[in-house]
Design a protein around this motif. Sequence first.
Motif, PDB file in Angstrom:
ATOM      1  N   HIS A  61      25.358 105.235 145.907  1.00 22.57           N
ATOM      2  CA  HIS A  61      25.729 105.830 144.661  1.00 22.57           C
ATOM      3  C   HIS A  61      24.532 106.430 144.063  1.00 22.57           C
ATOM      4  N   LYS A 150      38.032 105.278 147.260  1.00 23.20           N
ATOM      5  CA  LYS A 150      37.751 103.939 146.922  1.00 23.20           C
ATOM      6  C   LYS A 150      38.629 103.548 145.570  1.00 23.20           C
ATOM      7  N   TYR A 155      36.555  96.116 136.995  1.00 27.24           N
ATOM      8  CA  TYR A 155      36.602  97.139 135.724  1.00 27.24           C
ATOM      9  C   TYR A 155      37.347  97.748 134.927  1.00 27.24           C
ATOM     10  N   HIS A 183      37.575  97.717 145.986  1.00 27.48           N
ATOM     11  CA  HIS A 183      36.639  96.833 145.225  1.00 27.48           C
ATOM     12  C   HIS A 183      37.422  95.721 144.902  1.00 27.48           C
ATOM     13  N   CYS A 286      24.835  92.743 140.122  1.00 26.41           N
ATOM     14  CA  CYS A 286      25.622  93.648 140.772  1.00 26.41           C
ATOM     15  C   CYS A 286      27.000  92.905 141.015  1.00 26.41           C
ATOM     16  N   SER A 287      28.136  93.876 141.253  1.00 27.22           N
ATOM     17  CA  SER A 287      29.515  93.199 141.522  1.00 27.22           C
ATOM     18  C   SER A 287      29.857  93.599 142.595  1.00 27.22           C
ATOM     19  N   ASP A 316      25.698  99.401 149.183  1.00 25.30           N
ATOM     20  CA  ASP A 316      26.104  99.773 147.800  1.00 25.30           C
ATOM     21  C   ASP A 316      24.777 100.074 146.847  1.00 25.30           C
ATOM     22  N   ASN A 344      25.693  97.427 136.442  1.00 22.26           N
ATOM     23  CA  ASN A 344      25.800  96.936 137.936  1.00 22.26           C
ATOM     24  C   ASN A 344      25.242  97.586 138.944  1.00 22.26           C
TER      25      ASN A 344
HETATM   26  O1  URP Z   1      27.599  96.352 141.206  1.00 24.09           O
HETATM   27  C1  URP Z   1      27.746  97.233 141.912  1.00 24.09           C
HETATM   28  N1  URP Z   1      28.621  97.165 143.032  1.00 24.09           N
HETATM   29  N2  URP Z   1      27.691  98.688 141.620  1.00 24.09           N
HETATM   30  C2  URP Z   1      27.999  99.789 141.913  1.00 24.09           C
HETATM   31  C3  URP Z   1      29.403 100.174 141.734  1.00 24.09           C
HETATM   32  C4  URP Z   1      30.517  99.353 142.779  1.00 24.09           C
HETATM   33  O2  URP Z   1      31.275  98.662 142.184  1.00 24.09           O
HETATM   34  O3  URP Z   1      30.202  99.514 143.954  1.00 24.09           O
END
Ligand code: URP
Length: 469
Positions: A61, A150, A155, A183, A286-287, A316, A344
Amino acid sequence: MSTLIKNGLVITHAGSFEADVLIEGEKVSALGARGSNWVTDEVIDAIGKYVVPGGIDVHTHMELPFGGTFASDSFETGTRAAAWGGTTTIIDFAVQSKGSGLMEGWEAWMGKAEGKCAIDYGFHLILSDVNDQSLKEMDIAIGEGVSSFKMFMAYPGVFYSTDGEIFRAMQKAAENGATVMMHAENGIAIDVLIAQALERGETDPIYHGIVRKSILEGEATHRAIKLAELAGSPLYIVHLSALEALAEVTNARDEGLNVFAETCPQYLFLDLDDLGNGFEGAKFVCSPPLRDRAEGHQEALWSGLATNDLQVVSTDHCPFCFEDHPELGRQKRLGEGDFSKIPNGLPGVEHRVELIYHGAVTEERLSLERWVEVCSTTPARLFGLFPRKGTIAVGADADIVIFDPKRKHVLSAATHHMRTDYSCYEGMQIAGGVDSVFSRGRLIIAGDEYHGSKGDGKYLKRELNQHLV
Ligand code: URP
Ligand code: ZN
Ligand code: ZN
């Protein structure tokens, strides 16, 4: 321009063999027995080293807008850091904003990346607004080389989709051959737990790890699998962290379903304890979250990689600075006093290939061939890049890493190339390391020198999933 890489041990997913590799222009043009006497412009002696396909990181990202800020690596800085660590292709996520068209998201992200990348790149699309128009646009996206989408069960209010929306997208994917990436965390239940924790005054980063229960990752993974089974679409679970989720994927694969999953180095090396130590833990938010080591998630994930219940390691990569940044402003510190406001994501694109090698060999968890398979070959197959990428074979792109198994080095923010002011692996000594990197025949990393430049990387139009049963 031609280059001979001689005397190395070539490692692919299919086996290891002593061979010389001839590169002509952007491609591998021959593999020969050691001692071949091809005459080339350059000769590189790889004696004692491994010659492996360039890493493919299918989950990054760069510049992602998240939680009121942006991921701190640009396509320029993030792809350069990836190259330093032996990754020669990334697949990043273009984002459809709510209320906008799907292809508007792709066009916007193409604009951000154009002329900036050090290595080749492709895109998935984040499908955040399911309606008749965006479902039709999935077909257009496939025509432009975006064959994976995706969706989020997490969220709510941001990227979240309802089960009905997810099911509609899966029905479309069953029709056009796309892969749905999920996710899988039950974001609705998690939001209840977040509100209850904050009411109790539990505001530190550690509570991010406590409220995002592994059972809720397992539940969402089960639901996603059942919806995909009914719709008949391929499903790829992203950033799998929990043994409950792994059990669901394992069952589905045992039933012969087209269900795949990736995990990430953070879930293999870090754990819930890293989220402690007051606000310092924000560096590890992170998630899904880092899991409790005592519950056995980490060992289950390593086993899953060995048995092919997990097929891919991605990063990620979604970095944010810990301290206030002169250009980016507040990032992780946006969540001081409220863990739910911490952006995150973690930095990681630079270290995946080396960390998985380290874990594979120091604990004898994976063979060298399996290391290559999870870091390069299967990512290429699942996301429509094989055999152009993901292997060393005649006709393949000359994306090649010369890897030195004898190199030892220490990971640190002081020496990494990602645009973040901390490392999740600060002080960790790892076995082996990248020596040189070729991207489509160009030597872009040679020891401690960077020879690449921004704009060298080209957009990859990807095919459909090539790994279906
Ligand atoms: O915590 C994360 N994974 N951040 C990036 C967005 C995602 O959900 O992949
Ligand atoms: Zn995600
Ligand atoms: Zn992600």
